[in-house]
Scaffold this active site. Structure first.
Site, short mmCIF file in Angstrom:
data_model
loop_
_atom_site.label_atom_id
_atom_site.label_comp_id
_atom_site.label_asym_id
_atom_site.label_seq_id
_atom_site.Cartn_x
_atom_site.Cartn_y
_atom_site.Cartn_z
N ARG A 1 0.84 -1.19 0.00
CA ARG A 1 0.00 0.00 0.00
C ARG A 1 0.88 1.24 0.00
O ARG A 1 1.65 1.47 0.93
CB ARG A 1 -0.96 0.01 1.19
CG ARG A 1 -0.32 -0.16 2.55
CD ARG A 1 -1.42 -0.22 3.60
NE ARG A 1 -0.89 -0.24 4.95
CZ ARG A 1 -1.65 -0.40 6.04
NH1 ARG A 1 -2.95 -0.53 5.90
NH2 ARG A 1 -1.12 -0.40 7.24
N ARG B 1 10.80 6.66 2.78
CA ARG B 1 10.85 8.11 2.97
C ARG B 1 11.65 8.48 4.22
O ARG B 1 12.36 9.50 4.25
CB ARG B 1 9.43 8.67 3.04
CG ARG B 1 8.70 8.55 1.70
CD ARG B 1 7.20 8.67 1.86
NE ARG B 1 6.83 9.98 2.38
CZ ARG B 1 5.62 10.29 2.81
NH1 ARG B 1 4.66 9.36 2.80
NH2 ARG B 1 5.35 11.49 3.25
N ASP C 1 1.49 5.26 0.18
CA ASP C 1 0.87 6.34 0.94
C ASP C 1 0.30 7.40 0.01
O ASP C 1 0.51 7.38 -1.20
CB ASP C 1 1.90 6.97 1.88
CG ASP C 1 2.31 6.03 3.01
OD1 ASP C 1 1.53 5.14 3.35
OD2 ASP C 1 3.43 6.20 3.54
N TYR D 1 11.84 0.41 -4.93
CA TYR D 1 11.37 1.79 -4.95
C TYR D 1 12.45 2.71 -5.50
O TYR D 1 13.65 2.46 -5.31
CB TYR D 1 11.00 2.28 -3.54
CG TYR D 1 9.64 1.84 -3.05
CD1 TYR D 1 8.52 2.63 -3.24
CD2 TYR D 1 9.50 0.64 -2.35
CE1 TYR D 1 7.27 2.25 -2.77
CE2 TYR D 1 8.25 0.24 -1.88
CZ TYR D 1 7.14 1.05 -2.10
OH TYR D 1 5.92 0.65 -1.63
#
Length: 270
Positions: A50, A214, A52, A129
């Site tokens: 999932r 992040r 953000d 990512y």
């Protein structure tokens, strides 16, 4: 009951993340509605993870089940409405119809049949990512994080390499999540310059915690601007305390880039 993997990408700008939320529109919600309308039965997709709010996906994978197969074993004839879905790339016909039905910021690439126990999330072996930093003003700034302060990317890569030595990443996890463990196996983490003003951070792991990438990027930026040493970066990981790590960088510069699966989750003819 047949199960399919659906491969898609999306611009997360106007969505409250992948997962259905009570207070805003999500990619999962939009995809559920589109598939349910086209297949004329309630469809719920399960994503590989999932993302953000505001985070993008160059590649997301989800699975869904349908009562009747989209393809018959002989020649790719659909069992619904007399449509033909070419067997050369299974589900291409449905993907085309979905793309006409969905908004422009969600794109379907392919739909493939998988084994009944294949799971978009739990069957995945790795996820990758990308995070983008730009050092000057750019007209494409929306998809990167502008950070004008001088950064030592060699030092940031030295710090990133230490991530591969650890498994517990509590220090980079969002607080009060419902996961059973904060252990992850990071296989790759490195910064690379992709243009005179743009740097790409690539990180691959078997799984990621909420907000993990992040938070890692924010802490690496502290290393790059001389606020943290390599040893202090290690200490932050070992403390297992989110409050000791750096800021969480904005989500608009983060892209889910790839997800891998073992061959045995797919049906033999795929």
């Amino acid at each position: 009951m047949m199960r399919y993997f659906i491969y898609l990408s999306y611009d997360g700008t106007r969505y409250h993340g992948w997962q259905i939320q009570p207070n805003g529109i999500s990619v999962q919600e939009v995809l559920n509605k589109a598939l349910s309308t086209l297949l004329r039965e309630p469809i719920e997709v399960t994503g590989a993870g999932r993302t953000d709010a505001g985070v993008n996906a160059g590649l997301m994978v989800a699975h869904f089940d349908t009562e009747a197969p989209l393809l018959s074993p002989q020649g790719g004839k659909s069992l619904r409405d007399g449509n033909s879905f070419p067997l050369g790339e299974v589900g291409k016909g449905l993907a085309h119809r979905l793309n006409k039905f969905l908004p422009s910021d969600i794109a379907i690439h392919k739909i493939v049949p998988v084994k009944p126990d294949a799971h978009a999330r739990f069957s995945a072996t790795s996820r990758t990512y990308h995070y983008y930093i730009i050092t000057e003003k750019s007209p494409f700034e929306h998809y990167a994080y502008r950070f004008p302060q001088p950064l030592d990317f060699d030092l940031m890569n030295e710090a990133a390499a230490t991530l591969l030595e650890y498994t517990d990443f509590t220090s980079f996890s969002k607080l009060h999540t419902d996961v059973k463990t904060n252990n992850c196996r990071i296989m790759y983490a490195q910064w690379m310059q992709v243009s005179p003003i743009k740097w790409q951070f690539t990180i691959t792991a078997d799984r990621f915690l909420r907000n993990m990438v992040r938070a890692i990027v924010g802490t690496l930026l502290d290393v790059g601007r001389g606020v943290l040493t390599i040893e202090q970066f290690r200490e932050i990981i070992e403390k297992k305390d989110r409050c000791s790590a750096g800021m969480s960088v904005p989500g608009n510069a983060l892209f889910l880039a790839d997800i891998t699966y073992p061959d045995d989750v797919f049906l033999q003819h795929e």
